[in-house]
Design a protein around this motif. Structure first.
Motif, mmCIF file in Angstrom:
data_model
loop_
_atom_site.group_PDB
_atom_site.id
_atom_site.type_symbol
_atom_site.label_atom_id
_atom_site.label_comp_id
_atom_site.label_asym_id
_atom_site.label_seq_id
_atom_site.Cartn_x
_atom_site.Cartn_y
_atom_site.Cartn_z
ATOM 1 N N PHE A 103 0.785 -1.218 0.000
ATOM 2 C CA PHE A 103 0.000 0.000 0.000
ATOM 3 C C PHE A 103 0.828 1.284 0.000
ATOM 4 O O PHE A 103 0.284 2.353 -0.241
ATOM 5 N N GLY A 104 2.103 1.207 0.295
ATOM 6 C CA GLY A 104 2.888 2.431 0.438
ATOM 7 C C GLY A 104 4.180 2.392 -0.327
ATOM 8 O O GLY A 104 4.210 2.385 -1.549
ATOM 9 N N VAL A 105 5.247 2.338 0.412
ATOM 10 C CA VAL A 105 6.595 2.388 -0.146
ATOM 11 C C VAL A 105 6.910 1.053 -0.809
ATOM 12 O O VAL A 105 6.827 0.017 -0.190
ATOM 13 N N GLN A 106 7.289 1.106 -2.066
ATOM 14 C CA GLN A 106 7.618 -0.134 -2.767
ATOM 15 C C GLN A 106 9.134 -0.219 -2.948
ATOM 16 O O GLN A 106 9.675 0.098 -3.995
ATOM 17 N N GLN A 107 9.773 -0.659 -1.881
ATOM 18 C CA GLN A 107 11.217 -0.825 -1.861
ATOM 19 C C GLN A 107 11.530 -2.303 -1.672
ATOM 20 O O GLN A 107 10.817 -3.019 -0.970
ATOM 21 N N ASN A 108 12.616 -2.742 -2.272
ATOM 22 C CA ASN A 108 12.974 -4.154 -2.191
ATOM 23 C C ASN A 108 13.407 -4.579 -0.791
ATOM 24 O O ASN A 108 13.273 -5.741 -0.428
ATOM 25 N N TRP A 109 13.912 -3.659 0.007
ATOM 26 C CA TRP A 109 14.338 -4.027 1.354
ATOM 27 C C TRP A 109 13.149 -4.444 2.217
ATOM 28 O O TRP A 109 13.306 -5.249 3.129
ATOM 29 N N LEU A 110 11.959 -3.926 1.916
ATOM 30 C CA LEU A 110 10.771 -4.368 2.640
ATOM 31 C C LEU A 110 10.446 -5.818 2.319
ATOM 32 O O LEU A 110 10.037 -6.584 3.195
ATOM 33 N N LEU A 111 10.610 -6.205 1.073
ATOM 34 C CA LEU A 111 10.366 -7.594 0.696
ATOM 35 C C LEU A 111 11.385 -8.531 1.338
ATOM 36 O O LEU A 111 11.027 -9.607 1.832
ATOM 37 N N ALA A 112 12.642 -8.110 1.356
ATOM 38 C CA ALA A 112 13.683 -8.938 1.967
ATOM 39 C C ALA A 112 13.470 -9.056 3.472
ATOM 40 O O ALA A 112 13.616 -10.141 4.048
ATOM 41 N N THR A 113 13.107 -7.958 4.104
ATOM 42 C CA THR A 113 12.850 -7.975 5.544
ATOM 43 C C THR A 113 11.668 -8.868 5.873
ATOM 44 O O THR A 113 11.708 -9.646 6.837
ATOM 45 N N SER A 114 10.620 -8.774 5.080
ATOM 46 C CA SER A 114 9.442 -9.611 5.342
ATOM 47 C C SER A 114 9.763 -11.087 5.133
ATOM 48 O O SER A 114 9.292 -11.937 5.898
ATOM 49 N N LEU A 115 10.578 -11.410 4.148
ATOM 50 C CA LEU A 115 10.972 -12.792 3.919
ATOM 51 C C LEU A 115 11.750 -13.339 5.120
ATOM 52 O O LEU A 115 11.458 -14.443 5.609
ATOM 53 N N VAL A 116 12.710 -12.562 5.604
ATOM 54 C CA VAL A 116 13.508 -13.000 6.750
ATOM 55 C C VAL A 116 12.621 -13.165 7.983
ATOM 56 O O VAL A 116 12.724 -14.162 8.709
#
Length: 55
Positions: free
Chosen positions: A25-38
């Motif tokens: 819904f907001g910031v589309q940064q790849n670090w958010l995807l990596a953080t959520s995966l971890v």
């Protein structure tokens, strides 16, 4: 303290879900995807191992 450790895996999984919602819904940064995966993987593993230990 044992209650917190018993629910630590669920808390980590929910934190990963919150990161995915922020990404969607907001910031589309790849670090958010990596953080959520971890957070999701560590949360699932913590849930399995900590609940096996306390039973």
């Amino acid at each position: 303290m044992n209650t917190l450790l018993k629910h630590l895996g669920i808390i980590l999984v929910l934190a990963g879900v919150i990161c995915l919602v922020i990404y969607y819904f907001g910031v589309q940064q790849n670090w958010l995807l990596a953080t959520s995966l971890v957070l999701e993987v560590v949360g699932i593993l913590a849930y399995i191992f900590l609940n096996k230990k306390f039973e």
